[in-house]
Design a protein around this motif. Sequence first.
Motif, PDB file in Angstrom:
ATOM      1  N   GLU A 168       0.904  -1.093  -0.584  1.00  0.00           N
ATOM      2  CA  GLU A 168      -0.221   0.051  -0.267  1.00  0.00           C
ATOM      3  C   GLU A 168       1.151   1.427   0.455  1.00  0.00           C
ATOM      4  N   LEU A 171       2.195   1.627  -3.307  1.00  0.00           N
ATOM      5  CA  LEU A 171       1.475   2.732  -4.900  1.00  0.00           C
ATOM      6  C   LEU A 171       0.864   4.086  -4.145  1.00  0.00           C
ATOM      7  N   ARG A 172       0.975   4.437  -3.118  1.00  0.00           N
ATOM      8  CA  ARG A 172       0.717   5.098  -2.717  1.00  0.00           C
ATOM      9  C   ARG A 172       2.035   6.406  -2.815  1.00  0.00           C
ATOM     10  N   HIS A 174       4.147   5.377  -5.804  1.00  0.00           N
ATOM     11  CA  HIS A 174       2.965   5.284  -7.110  1.00  0.00           C
ATOM     12  C   HIS A 174       2.695   6.877  -7.628  1.00  0.00           C
ATOM     13  N   ASP A 175       1.203   6.807  -7.169  1.00  0.00           N
ATOM     14  CA  ASP A 175       0.687   8.226  -6.809  1.00  0.00           C
ATOM     15  C   ASP A 175       0.672   8.934  -6.602  1.00  0.00           C
ATOM     16  N   GLY A 176       1.761   9.517  -5.480  1.00  0.00           N
ATOM     17  CA  GLY A 176       2.029  10.830  -5.564  1.00  0.00           C
ATOM     18  C   GLY A 176       1.727  11.457  -4.285  1.00  0.00           C
ATOM     19  N   ARG A 177       0.880  10.050  -3.233  1.00  0.00           N
ATOM     20  CA  ARG A 177      -0.239  10.225  -2.122  1.00  0.00           C
ATOM     21  C   ARG A 177       0.982  10.639  -1.028  1.00  0.00           C
ATOM     22  N   GLY A 180       3.699   7.450   2.043  1.00  0.00           N
ATOM     23  CA  GLY A 180       3.849   6.461   0.542  1.00  0.00           C
ATOM     24  C   GLY A 180       6.044   6.637   0.727  1.00  0.00           C
ATOM     25  N   ALA A 196       1.292  -1.149 -11.344  1.00  0.00           N
ATOM     26  CA  ALA A 196       0.290  -0.932 -12.105  1.00  0.00           C
ATOM     27  C   ALA A 196      -0.580  -2.258 -11.918  1.00  0.00           C
TER      28      ALA A 196
END
Length: 327
Positions: A168, A171-172, A174-177, A180, A196
């Motif tokens: 998780e 992936l955070r 990866h998303d820029g959240r 991360g 992805a």
Amino acid sequence: MSGGFLAVDSGGSGLRVVVGTAGADGRGPLGTRASREPVRTGPRGIEPGHLMDQLLPMVRALTTETRVDRFATVVVGAAGLATLGDALRAELPDALARELGARKVALVADAVTAYVGALGPRPGAVVAAGTGLIATGTDLARWHRADGWGHLLGDCGGGAWIGRAGLEAALRAHDGREGGSAPLLARARERFGPAAGIPGQLYPRTDRPAVLASFAPDVAACAPGDPVAVEILRAAARHMADSAAAVCPRDGEPRLAVTGGLLKLGDPLVVPLEEELAKRLPQARRTAAEGDPLDGSVRIATDLATGTLTLPGDDAMLWVTTATEGR
């Protein structure tokens, strides 16, 4: 030679069997065999027929090797017994009496055999931490368990939980959240390929917990330089201590052991775990596990055979019966 015992450990990695003798002249374990094929689970739960199909050839080979040809006592430690053991309880005692001459049969949850293997028949608590996580405790009057609810509903702090939290965080990133971790994202790409594609490699898998747990070592490897990985492992330690505290006896100085492959993650997990256990359970005496679940099954078998079993009975956790059919 007659009057022997048979001890069985049935788990997710297969079946292990020990034959031996107990009593005043008993010599303890005399021979062992193992199978890498796990016992199947079907609509009725754990399948007694499949267990017997695997067990009998190993026992026959051990009978020739050890000259133990009757088994007055049989103990079967089985993963999933508490929730999937109805068919075993209904059919296995008579099947063991018919095929092996067993008089006393104990069906035992793997959490209890892990407990007895680690601590013996003493009051305390054991946290079994691997892909999943379960804590078991007893004051020798009754059994208590915490967690062990599987990777979707629990097993908090176990290997699958750590791996999922690490992915998780990857992936955070990866998303820029917020929250991360770039190091965990790099590790995830090395192990699973492009970010992805990670969900597609997990959701369809029947062995999803094991796949998630395979990422736990990556979380531990990132911890020295990554505060996100550090906090994941600290949170896992808190969850493990929560489960231990839920089952550990409050009185006296109960013993406390942690077992399982998750400890191989080393200091990034073990150091915060020791700190959390000391904070939550200052009255408990930390001790190294004496043995594993098969050792626990052997201990229960020898104590049952000699009439010295002091552990509390429980239909779901430790069920002892006298078979109605013999040979």
